[in-house]
Design a protein around this motif. Sequence first.
Motif, short mmCIF file in Angstrom:
data_model
loop_
_atom_site.label_atom_id
_atom_site.label_comp_id
_atom_site.label_asym_id
_atom_site.label_seq_id
_atom_site.Cartn_x
_atom_site.Cartn_y
_atom_site.Cartn_z
N ALA A 1 -5.26 7.99 -0.82
CA ALA A 1 -4.04 7.79 -0.04
C ALA A 1 -3.87 8.94 0.95
N PHE B 1 -0.54 -2.63 -6.46
CA PHE B 1 -0.71 -2.17 -5.08
C PHE B 1 -1.82 -2.98 -4.41
N ALA C 1 0.81 -1.21 0.00
CA ALA C 1 0.00 0.00 0.00
C ALA C 1 0.85 1.27 0.00
N PRO D 1 -4.50 -1.97 -1.01
CA PRO D 1 -4.76 -0.98 0.03
C PRO D 1 -4.56 -1.53 1.44
N ALA D 2 -4.22 -0.62 2.35
CA ALA D 2 -4.09 -0.96 3.77
C ALA D 2 -5.31 -0.41 4.51
#
Length: 184
Positions: free
Chosen positions: A40, A91, A15, A93-94
Amino acid sequence: NDDLAAQSIASVQKAIVRLIARGGGGLVARGVIIDGKGTALTDRAALDASGATDFSAYLYSGELVPVSVRSAASTTAIAILDIKVGTSTGFAPAAVADLSKMKLGSSVIRIGGVGADTVGEGVVATLPSKDSPNLIEASVQSATPGSVLINLFGEIIGISTGVSRFIGSDFYSAPINNATTTPH
């Protein structure tokens, strides 16, 4: 805990983005993608200090993509970005942690560094309070703008910002929960 820490670091690394001024240059800040659309979070002070108005981001895969900075919430320490991930699979996501469940002494990991990722481990030293509702102190320092502080479940609990580093290198700004505000 070692295996859990390593797994958490590996999941969050996907992420993390490296932000540069569009057209080249060195690292302006790190950031972290928090949803599949490319939303982000990063250090607003680092973006402002760069003097740049256009940014690009290197995804985990190494792919370079355009970034736009949302104008909403411009008075906060954390900037909300829209990273143009398109159909990229470079990527993952976190998640942002529920800070109300954070406990004093909980283990945390900082992921930072200007070039390659560097990590440090510590514990939550102070929780957000009435006097400093958006700051978390941990027993691990960061000098890199936008470095992330995560719990052992790989959830974001803090970001190194100009505001937090002004107080001390072991302070982090709590991630804001309004990151899904409509883009500018």
